[in-house]
Design a protein around this motif. Structure first.
Motif, PDB file in Angstrom:
ATOM      1  N   CYS A  98       0.852  -1.192   0.000  1.00  0.00           N
ATOM      2  CA  CYS A  98       0.000   0.000   0.000  1.00  0.00           C
ATOM      3  C   CYS A  98       0.885   1.239   0.000  1.00  0.00           C
ATOM      4  O   CYS A  98       1.807   1.359   0.814  1.00  0.00           O
ATOM      5  N   GLU A  99       0.608   2.174  -0.919  1.00  0.00           N
ATOM      6  CA  GLU A  99       1.425   3.380  -1.025  1.00  0.00           C
ATOM      7  C   GLU A  99       1.184   4.340   0.128  1.00  0.00           C
ATOM      8  O   GLU A  99       1.911   5.320   0.294  1.00  0.00           O
ATOM      9  N   ARG A 100       0.190   4.045   0.961  1.00  0.00           N
ATOM     10  CA  ARG A 100      -0.120   4.904   2.095  1.00  0.00           C
ATOM     11  C   ARG A 100       0.514   4.419   3.393  1.00  0.00           C
ATOM     12  O   ARG A 100       1.175   5.168   4.089  1.00  0.00           O
ATOM     13  N   CYS A 101       0.310   3.133   3.734  1.00  0.00           N
ATOM     14  CA  CYS A 101       0.743   2.618   5.041  1.00  0.00           C
ATOM     15  C   CYS A 101       1.785   1.511   4.925  1.00  0.00           C
ATOM     16  O   CYS A 101       2.250   0.999   5.938  1.00  0.00           O
ATOM     17  N   ASN A 102       2.117   1.098   3.694  1.00  0.00           N
ATOM     18  CA  ASN A 102       3.128   0.076   3.432  1.00  0.00           C
ATOM     19  C   ASN A 102       2.680  -1.327   3.815  1.00  0.00           C
ATOM     20  O   ASN A 102       3.482  -2.264   3.857  1.00  0.00           O
ATOM     21  N   TYR A 103       1.381  -1.514   4.090  1.00  0.00           N
ATOM     22  CA  TYR A 103       0.861  -2.840   4.425  1.00  0.00           C
ATOM     23  C   TYR A 103       0.662  -3.616   3.130  1.00  0.00           C
ATOM     24  O   TYR A 103       0.363  -3.047   2.086  1.00  0.00           O
ATOM     25  N   VAL A 104       0.839  -4.966   3.206  1.00  0.00           N
ATOM     26  CA  VAL A 104       0.691  -5.792   2.014  1.00  0.00           C
ATOM     27  C   VAL A 104      -0.724  -5.644   1.464  1.00  0.00           C
ATOM     28  O   VAL A 104      -1.711  -5.627   2.200  1.00  0.00           O
ATOM     29  N   SER A 105      -0.837  -5.490   0.124  1.00  0.00           N
ATOM     30  CA  SER A 105      -2.132  -5.221  -0.497  1.00  0.00           C
ATOM     31  C   SER A 105      -2.102  -5.661  -1.950  1.00  0.00           C
ATOM     32  O   SER A 105      -1.041  -5.758  -2.565  1.00  0.00           O
ATOM     33  N   SER A 106      -3.286  -5.930  -2.502  1.00  0.00           N
ATOM     34  CA  SER A 106      -3.380  -6.265  -3.925  1.00  0.00           C
ATOM     35  C   SER A 106      -3.742  -5.027  -4.745  1.00  0.00           C
ATOM     36  O   SER A 106      -3.868  -5.113  -5.967  1.00  0.00           O
ATOM     37  N   GLN A 107      -3.919  -3.896  -4.072  1.00  0.00           N
ATOM     38  CA  GLN A 107      -4.246  -2.628  -4.725  1.00  0.00           C
ATOM     39  C   GLN A 107      -3.234  -1.566  -4.319  1.00  0.00           C
ATOM     40  O   GLN A 107      -2.542  -1.717  -3.304  1.00  0.00           O
ATOM     41  N   PRO A 108      -3.113  -0.458  -5.106  1.00  0.00           N
ATOM     42  CA  PRO A 108      -2.184   0.612  -4.722  1.00  0.00           C
ATOM     43  C   PRO A 108      -2.462   1.154  -3.323  1.00  0.00           C
ATOM     44  O   PRO A 108      -1.543   1.506  -2.596  1.00  0.00           O
ATOM     45  N   VAL A 109      -3.751   1.236  -2.976  1.00  0.00           N
ATOM     46  CA  VAL A 109      -4.158   1.671  -1.641  1.00  0.00           C
ATOM     47  C   VAL A 109      -4.940   0.532  -0.995  1.00  0.00           C
ATOM     48  O   VAL A 109      -5.907   0.031  -1.561  1.00  0.00           O
ATOM     49  N   CYS A 110      -4.510   0.089   0.178  1.00  0.00           N
ATOM     50  CA  CYS A 110      -5.121  -1.076   0.810  1.00  0.00           C
ATOM     51  C   CYS A 110      -6.533  -0.772   1.286  1.00  0.00           C
ATOM     52  O   CYS A 110      -6.936   0.385   1.426  1.00  0.00           O
ATOM     53  N   LYS A 111      -7.284  -1.835   1.545  1.00  0.00           N
ATOM     54  CA  LYS A 111      -8.680  -1.706   1.954  1.00  0.00           C
ATOM     55  C   LYS A 111      -8.818  -0.920   3.254  1.00  0.00           C
ATOM     56  O   LYS A 111      -9.734  -0.117   3.413  1.00  0.00           O
ATOM     57  N   ALA A 112      -7.893  -1.140   4.199  1.00  0.00           N
ATOM     58  CA  ALA A 112      -7.964  -0.440   5.479  1.00  0.00           C
ATOM     59  C   ALA A 112      -7.848   1.063   5.289  1.00  0.00           C
ATOM     60  O   ALA A 112      -8.590   1.844   5.909  1.00  0.00           O
ATOM     61  N   CYS A 113      -6.936   1.508   4.419  1.00  0.00           N
ATOM     62  CA  CYS A 113      -6.762   2.944   4.188  1.00  0.00           C
ATOM     63  C   CYS A 113      -7.981   3.547   3.495  1.00  0.00           C
ATOM     64  O   CYS A 113      -8.366   4.679   3.769  1.00  0.00           O
ATOM     65  N   VAL A 114      -8.596   2.788   2.584  1.00  0.00           N
ATOM     66  CA  VAL A 114      -9.805   3.257   1.910  1.00  0.00           C
ATOM     67  C   VAL A 114     -10.940   3.421   2.920  1.00  0.00           C
ATOM     68  O   VAL A 114     -11.651   4.436   2.927  1.00  0.00           O
ATOM     69  N   LEU A 115     -11.111   2.429   3.787  1.00  0.00           N
ATOM     70  CA  LEU A 115     -12.168   2.498   4.791  1.00  0.00           C
ATOM     71  C   LEU A 115     -11.929   3.657   5.763  1.00  0.00           C
ATOM     72  O   LEU A 115     -12.862   4.376   6.136  1.00  0.00           O
ATOM     73  N   LEU A 116     -10.672   3.831   6.175  1.00  0.00           N
ATOM     74  CA  LEU A 116     -10.351   4.939   7.075  1.00  0.00           C
ATOM     75  C   LEU A 116     -10.592   6.285   6.421  1.00  0.00           C
ATOM     76  O   LEU A 116     -11.087   7.228   7.056  1.00  0.00           O
TER      77      LEU A 116
END
Length: 352
Positions: free
Chosen positions: A283-301
């Motif tokens: 994730c380009e936001r939090c560096n957590y492993v993700s299948s998208q540029p921005v992870c689901k957690a960051c989108v929800l937040l």
């Protein structure tokens, strides 16, 4: 009373749900524990000297998992360092009470305990999220946040493995859910004993109870007199999983073997080689492993913090448009510092 099917000469006191065998208490304990040991040893899961974080909720599954792992670790000399890892979602009347049970497990099993909270990690409790989103789709938030919280807790503990108490019933339910949703990628992962650890420092997740029936886990906890918390989450009745659970229980009444049959079907189903599956990145936001540029957690937040709580719930096209328009600028991020800071800040790099 019938004699024990294991031919030990004792009277049976229970009928095993998985096989229908009549067993005495001691033989049931031995068979139950040996099956878990066989799952661990056959898969060659753990390496001696490893630190294993046990996802502990205080419920029957995680309590039995912690007890049996401690027992097997000593009996078969696994050489593991076992620690408890709990997540405080911030659910009044549920998690606050279950954490008291986890504290008791800590004392009984003599294991260190680390507690991670949604409030510290994300700035939100589940009570606050449900107040915004309502009782529909709230499990989406909780599932995404809990998975990431467990991974971050395991990283803090320097764990080599993260083990969870997912049992055979849980896995069979997940198989049914993924088939109904047409989610082939998750269908492949959910039946694995060890989840693929690709993605750099992503810690492997292990399910030692994957072949243990829920009813047998309850029986083991009961006859061993283990202390566990049995109240269901107050937000769970509206979860989609509940429908899969009802279907599975109805099928189990017809044939108890249906649970294992579903798991084995999920393990043997082949995915169309031409179908493109998502690849893991960061994730380009939090560096957590993700299948998208921005992870689901960051989108929800982002949705919660901008007054758009249903952002991550809607159609993917709408989410992607919002990401393109509003999530490129990291200064707009309102999440919490991953260093454990309880205040909102712009430090989204957990390595800083």
């Amino acid at each position: 009373m019938p004699l024990c099917s294991a031919k030990c000469g004792k009277n049976a006191i229970l009928k095993r749900p998985k096989t229908g065998d009549n067993l005495c208490k001691e033989c049931f304990f031995e068979i139950f524990e040996n099956e878990i040991h066989f799952t661990i040893s056959r898969s060659k899961i753990f390496k001696p000297g490893s630190t294993v974080a046990i996802g502990a909720s205080g419920g029957k599954d995680s309590t039995v998992l912690a007890y049996v792992l401690k027992l097997l670790n000593k009996k078969y000399d696994y050489g593991l360092n076992l620690v408890l890892l709990s997540i405080d979602e911030g659910i009044t009347g549920y998690r606050d009470d279950s954490l008291k049970t986890v504290e008791k497990n800590k004392e009984d099993y003599e294991m260190p305990l680390k507690i991670m909270s949604y409030k510290d990690l994300y700035g939100w409790t589940m009570d606050e999220i449900v107040e915004k989103i309502g009782r529909k789709n709230n499990c989406t938030f909780c599932g995404v946040f809990r998975r990431q919280a467990l991974d971050r807790g395991a990283q803090i503990l320097n764990a080599n493995y993260l083990v969870t108490g997912h049992n055979a019933d849980d896995v069979a339910e997940t198989v049914l859910m993924n088939i109904l949703r047409g989610d082939l990628a998750r269908l492949k992962r959910c039946t694995s004993i060890v989840t693929d650890s690709s993605g750099g420092d992503n810690i492997p997740r292990v399910k030692p109870l994957i072949y243990s029936y829920e009813k047998e886990i309850v029986m083991y906890a009961y006859f061993k007199k283990l202390v566990y918390f049995s109240t269901e989450c107050v937000f769970a009745p509206n979860a989609y999983r509940g429908h899969a659970r009802v279907l599975l229980k109805d099928l189990e009444k017809i044939d108890p073997a249906i649970i294992m049959n579903i798991i084995q079907s999920g393990q043997t189903l082949k995915i169309d080689e031409e179908r493109k599956l998502p690849t893991l990145t960061r994730c380009e936001r939090c560096n957590y492993v993700s299948s998208q540029p921005v992870c689901k957690a960051c989108v929800l937040l982002e949705g919660l913090n901008k007054g758009l709580p249903r952002l991550g719930i809607g159609k993917s096209s709408r989410v992607n448009r919002h990401i393109q328009m509003n999530l490129k600028d990291n200064t707009n991020f309102k999440g919490n510092c991953y260093n454990g800071c309880s205040e909102n800040c712009n430090n989204t790099d957990k390595n800083k």
